[in-house]
Design a protein around this motif. Structure first.
Motif, PDB file in Angstrom:
ATOM      1  N   GLU A 214     -48.500  27.073   4.876  1.00 15.02           N
ATOM      2  CA  GLU A 214     -47.175  27.817   5.535  1.00 15.02           C
ATOM      3  C   GLU A 214     -46.159  28.194   4.042  1.00 15.02           C
ATOM      4  O   GLU A 214     -45.548  28.891   3.909  1.00 15.02           O
ATOM      5  CB  GLU A 214     -46.471  27.122   6.453  1.00 15.02           C
ATOM      6  CG  GLU A 214     -47.477  27.325   7.691  1.00 15.02           C
ATOM      7  CD  GLU A 214     -46.492  26.570   8.895  1.00 15.02           C
ATOM      8  OE1 GLU A 214     -46.989  26.856  10.094  1.00 15.02           O
ATOM      9  OE2 GLU A 214     -45.956  25.608   8.658  1.00 15.02           O
ATOM     10  N   VAL A 215     -45.999  26.792   3.342  1.00 10.61           N
ATOM     11  CA  VAL A 215     -45.053  26.871   2.247  1.00 10.61           C
ATOM     12  C   VAL A 215     -45.713  27.860   1.075  1.00 10.61           C
ATOM     13  O   VAL A 215     -44.795  28.570   0.384  1.00 10.61           O
ATOM     14  CB  VAL A 215     -44.989  25.340   1.671  1.00 10.61           C
ATOM     15  CG1 VAL A 215     -44.344  25.578   0.098  1.00 10.61           C
ATOM     16  CG2 VAL A 215     -44.538  24.660   2.522  1.00 10.61           C
ATOM     17  N   ILE A 216     -46.984  27.784   0.723  1.00  6.66           N
ATOM     18  CA  ILE A 216     -47.528  28.884  -0.271  1.00  6.66           C
ATOM     19  C   ILE A 216     -47.171  30.259   0.336  1.00  6.66           C
ATOM     20  O   ILE A 216     -46.817  31.045  -0.535  1.00  6.66           O
ATOM     21  CB  ILE A 216     -49.052  28.518  -0.481  1.00  6.66           C
ATOM     22  CG1 ILE A 216     -49.065  27.133  -1.168  1.00  6.66           C
ATOM     23  CG2 ILE A 216     -49.721  29.618  -1.283  1.00  6.66           C
ATOM     24  CD1 ILE A 216     -50.555  26.812  -1.446  1.00  6.66           C
ATOM     25  N   SER A 217     -47.611  30.271   1.677  1.00  5.57           N
ATOM     26  CA  SER A 217     -47.360  31.747   2.130  1.00  5.57           C
ATOM     27  C   SER A 217     -46.019  32.181   2.100  1.00  5.57           C
ATOM     28  O   SER A 217     -45.468  33.365   1.855  1.00  5.57           O
ATOM     29  CB  SER A 217     -47.791  31.808   3.640  1.00  5.57           C
ATOM     30  OG  SER A 217     -47.416  33.128   4.135  1.00  5.57           O
ATOM     31  N   LYS A 218     -44.848  31.327   2.235  1.00  6.92           N
ATOM     32  CA  LYS A 218     -43.475  31.718   1.997  1.00  6.92           C
ATOM     33  C   LYS A 218     -43.248  31.872   0.684  1.00  6.92           C
ATOM     34  O   LYS A 218     -42.454  32.886   0.445  1.00  6.92           O
ATOM     35  CB  LYS A 218     -42.615  30.612   2.955  1.00  6.92           C
ATOM     36  CG  LYS A 218     -42.633  30.614   4.203  1.00  6.92           C
ATOM     37  CD  LYS A 218     -41.863  29.623   4.771  1.00  6.92           C
ATOM     38  CE  LYS A 218     -41.654  29.589   6.322  1.00  6.92           C
ATOM     39  NZ  LYS A 218     -40.929  30.829   6.654  1.00  6.92           N
ATOM     40  N   LEU A 219     -43.753  31.037  -0.152  1.00  7.66           N
ATOM     41  CA  LEU A 219     -43.414  31.291  -1.702  1.00  7.66           C
ATOM     42  C   LEU A 219     -43.948  32.810  -2.145  1.00  7.66           C
ATOM     43  O   LEU A 219     -43.416  33.653  -2.895  1.00  7.66           O
ATOM     44  CB  LEU A 219     -44.096  30.292  -2.496  1.00  7.66           C
ATOM     45  CG  LEU A 219     -43.305  28.920  -2.362  1.00  7.66           C
ATOM     46  CD1 LEU A 219     -44.153  27.804  -3.096  1.00  7.66           C
ATOM     47  CD2 LEU A 219     -41.928  29.036  -3.100  1.00  7.66           C
ATOM     48  N   ASP A 220     -45.217  33.003  -1.548  1.00  3.41           N
ATOM     49  CA  ASP A 220     -45.775  34.271  -2.038  1.00  3.41           C
ATOM     50  C   ASP A 220     -45.003  35.460  -1.518  1.00  3.41           C
ATOM     51  O   ASP A 220     -44.714  36.557  -2.160  1.00  3.41           O
ATOM     52  CB  ASP A 220     -47.417  34.259  -1.572  1.00  3.41           C
ATOM     53  CG  ASP A 220     -48.203  33.563  -2.287  1.00  3.41           C
ATOM     54  OD1 ASP A 220     -47.759  33.014  -3.582  1.00  3.41           O
ATOM     55  OD2 ASP A 220     -49.292  33.182  -1.809  1.00  3.41           O
ATOM     56  N   GLU A 221     -44.535  35.497  -0.404  1.00  5.11           N
ATOM     57  CA  GLU A 221     -43.703  36.415   0.523  1.00  5.11           C
ATOM     58  C   GLU A 221     -42.680  36.672  -0.413  1.00  5.11           C
ATOM     59  O   GLU A 221     -42.132  37.880  -0.608  1.00  5.11           O
ATOM     60  CB  GLU A 221     -43.810  36.191   2.008  1.00  5.11           C
ATOM     61  CG  GLU A 221     -43.018  37.195   2.638  1.00  5.11           C
ATOM     62  CD  GLU A 221     -42.748  37.084   4.082  1.00  5.11           C
ATOM     63  OE1 GLU A 221     -41.865  37.784   4.716  1.00  5.11           O
ATOM     64  OE2 GLU A 221     -43.195  35.816   4.373  1.00  5.11           O
ATOM     65  N   TYR A 222     -41.784  35.408  -0.443  1.00  5.64           N
ATOM     66  CA  TYR A 222     -40.544  35.717  -1.218  1.00  5.64           C
ATOM     67  C   TYR A 222     -40.537  36.387  -2.844  1.00  5.64           C
ATOM     68  O   TYR A 222     -39.991  36.998  -3.251  1.00  5.64           O
ATOM     69  CB  TYR A 222     -39.941  34.162  -1.351  1.00  5.64           C
ATOM     70  CG  TYR A 222     -38.527  34.331  -1.924  1.00  5.64           C
ATOM     71  CD1 TYR A 222     -37.680  34.530  -1.214  1.00  5.64           C
ATOM     72  CD2 TYR A 222     -38.371  33.743  -3.390  1.00  5.64           C
ATOM     73  CE1 TYR A 222     -36.219  34.621  -1.843  1.00  5.64           C
ATOM     74  CE2 TYR A 222     -37.030  33.841  -3.859  1.00  5.64           C
ATOM     75  CZ  TYR A 222     -35.975  34.280  -3.017  1.00  5.64           C
ATOM     76  OH  TYR A 222     -34.555  34.193  -3.589  1.00  5.64           O
ATOM     77  N   HIS A 223     -41.737  35.761  -3.442  1.00  2.00           N
ATOM     78  CA  HIS A 223     -42.226  36.311  -4.731  1.00  2.00           C
ATOM     79  C   HIS A 223     -42.328  37.682  -4.762  1.00  2.00           C
ATOM     80  O   HIS A 223     -41.723  38.668  -5.632  1.00  2.00           O
ATOM     81  CB  HIS A 223     -43.006  35.454  -5.395  1.00  2.00           C
ATOM     82  CG  HIS A 223     -43.528  35.951  -6.808  1.00  2.00           C
ATOM     83  ND1 HIS A 223     -44.174  36.951  -7.254  1.00  2.00           N
ATOM     84  CD2 HIS A 223     -43.075  35.610  -8.053  1.00  2.00           C
ATOM     85  CE1 HIS A 223     -44.348  37.135  -8.504  1.00  2.00           C
ATOM     86  NE2 HIS A 223     -43.610  36.100  -9.072  1.00  2.00           N
ATOM     87  N   SER A 224     -42.817  38.323  -4.019  1.00  6.14           N
ATOM     88  CA  SER A 224     -43.336  39.813  -3.612  1.00  6.14           C
ATOM     89  C   SER A 224     -42.263  40.592  -3.235  1.00  6.14           C
ATOM     90  O   SER A 224     -41.873  41.817  -3.946  1.00  6.14           O
ATOM     91  CB  SER A 224     -44.445  39.890  -2.594  1.00  6.14           C
ATOM     92  OG  SER A 224     -45.691  39.113  -2.990  1.00  6.14           O
ATOM     93  N   THR A 225     -41.252  40.212  -2.422  1.00  4.37           N
ATOM     94  CA  THR A 225     -40.070  40.606  -2.066  1.00  4.37           C
ATOM     95  C   THR A 225     -39.250  40.946  -2.848  1.00  4.37           C
ATOM     96  O   THR A 225     -38.663  42.115  -3.203  1.00  4.37           O
ATOM     97  CB  THR A 225     -39.338  39.916  -0.830  1.00  4.37           C
ATOM     98  OG1 THR A 225     -40.483  39.998   0.213  1.00  4.37           O
ATOM     99  CG2 THR A 225     -38.337  40.847  -0.367  1.00  4.37           C
ATOM    100  N   VAL A 226     -39.028  40.065  -3.822  1.00  8.01           N
ATOM    101  CA  VAL A 226     -38.085  39.944  -4.769  1.00  8.01           C
ATOM    102  C   VAL A 226     -38.595  40.798  -5.975  1.00  8.01           C
ATOM    103  O   VAL A 226     -37.908  41.756  -6.545  1.00  8.01           O
ATOM    104  CB  VAL A 226     -37.386  38.637  -5.639  1.00  8.01           C
ATOM    105  CG1 VAL A 226     -36.550  38.949  -6.563  1.00  8.01           C
ATOM    106  CG2 VAL A 226     -36.954  37.924  -4.156  1.00  8.01           C
ATOM    107  N   MET A 227     -39.864  40.691  -6.384  1.00  4.85           N
ATOM    108  CA  MET A 227     -40.451  41.445  -7.688  1.00  4.85           C
ATOM    109  C   MET A 227     -40.640  43.127  -7.146  1.00  4.85           C
ATOM    110  O   MET A 227     -40.604  43.706  -8.038  1.00  4.85           O
ATOM    111  CB  MET A 227     -41.607  40.800  -7.777  1.00  4.85           C
ATOM    112  CG  MET A 227     -41.679  39.651  -8.650  1.00  4.85           C
ATOM    113  SD  MET A 227     -40.891  39.882 -10.211  1.00  4.85           S
ATOM    114  CE  MET A 227     -42.161  40.535 -11.099  1.00  4.85           C
TER     115      MET A 227
END
Length: 209
Positions: A56-69
């Motif tokens: 779940e932590v990795i999923s949230k990090l990936d989602e956050y990174h993709s959204t901002v980028m």
């Protein structure tokens, strides 16, 4: 029930304190302290802990990174609208990622997110300054460039432009993985300013100026 018990104890204590006659004089019994039963305040503590597993932590990090980028960093209105939510989510991620920072994959991903936010703030600051310089240069040319009702010129415009260009070069050297976002914000801002004030920077011909 508690009130009636307390009232009974009070009456009993009053009877004990009543004066009694001994011969012709009254004798007062020594004072007796009776501690009434106090109402105990029971405090209930409510504790909740939000737990996230590794996936779940990795999923949230990936989602956050993709959204901002995937956001256009050169669009200041999008940053104004989304910035507060990004900062709140970033603070939350900083908290939930702590138990897994020792793992190489999670630590590397979070470091990338941290670098991304650092670059975002730098790009935002430099681009805002470039926008202000370009606006002042436009006002200094007057109404439609005719010189009518012209504003004051920025006397040290060249110094500002050179400083922004130097910052642009340092950012590219320090954060090569974020070159597209740096070009999208700072590089394009320098090209717009160069259309109003001539100066040189490394990738000036990329923007056909």
């Amino acid at each position: 029930m508690a009130f009636s018990a307390a009232r009974g104890l009070a009456l009993t204590s009053a009877r004990r304190l009543a004066p009694r006659a001994t011969g012709s004089a009254f004798h007062v019994a020594p004072a007796v302290r009776v501690q009434l039963p106090a109402f105990q305040q029971v405090t209930r503590s409510y504790i909740t802990v939000a737990k996230y597993n590794r996936d779940e932590v990795i999923s949230k990090l990936d989602e956050y990174h993709s959204t901002v980028m995937s956001t256009n960093w050169a669009d200041y209105l999008a940053l104004v609208y989304s910035g507060p939510f990004w900062e709140a989510e970033y603070e939350k991620l900083t908290s939930i990622v702590q138990p897994y920072l020792h793992e190489p994959d999670v630590g590397a991903k979070f470091s990338e997110v941290q670098e991304m936010m650092d670059v975002l703030y730098q790009c935002e600051d430099v681009r805002d300054h470039l926008n202000e310089l370009a606006e002042l240069a436009t006002r200094a040319s007057g109404l439609m460039g005719t010189g009518y009702a012209a504003g004051e010129k920025v006397e040290n415009m060249s110094e500002h432009a050179e400083l922004c260009a130097a910052t642009y070069t340092k950012m590219l050297e320090k954060h090569p993985n974020f070159k597209p976002k740096i070009e999208q914000t700072v590089g394009h801002g320098l090209a717009i300013l160069r259309a109003k004030h001539k100066f040189k920077f490394p990738s000036m011909h990329r923007y056909f100026f």
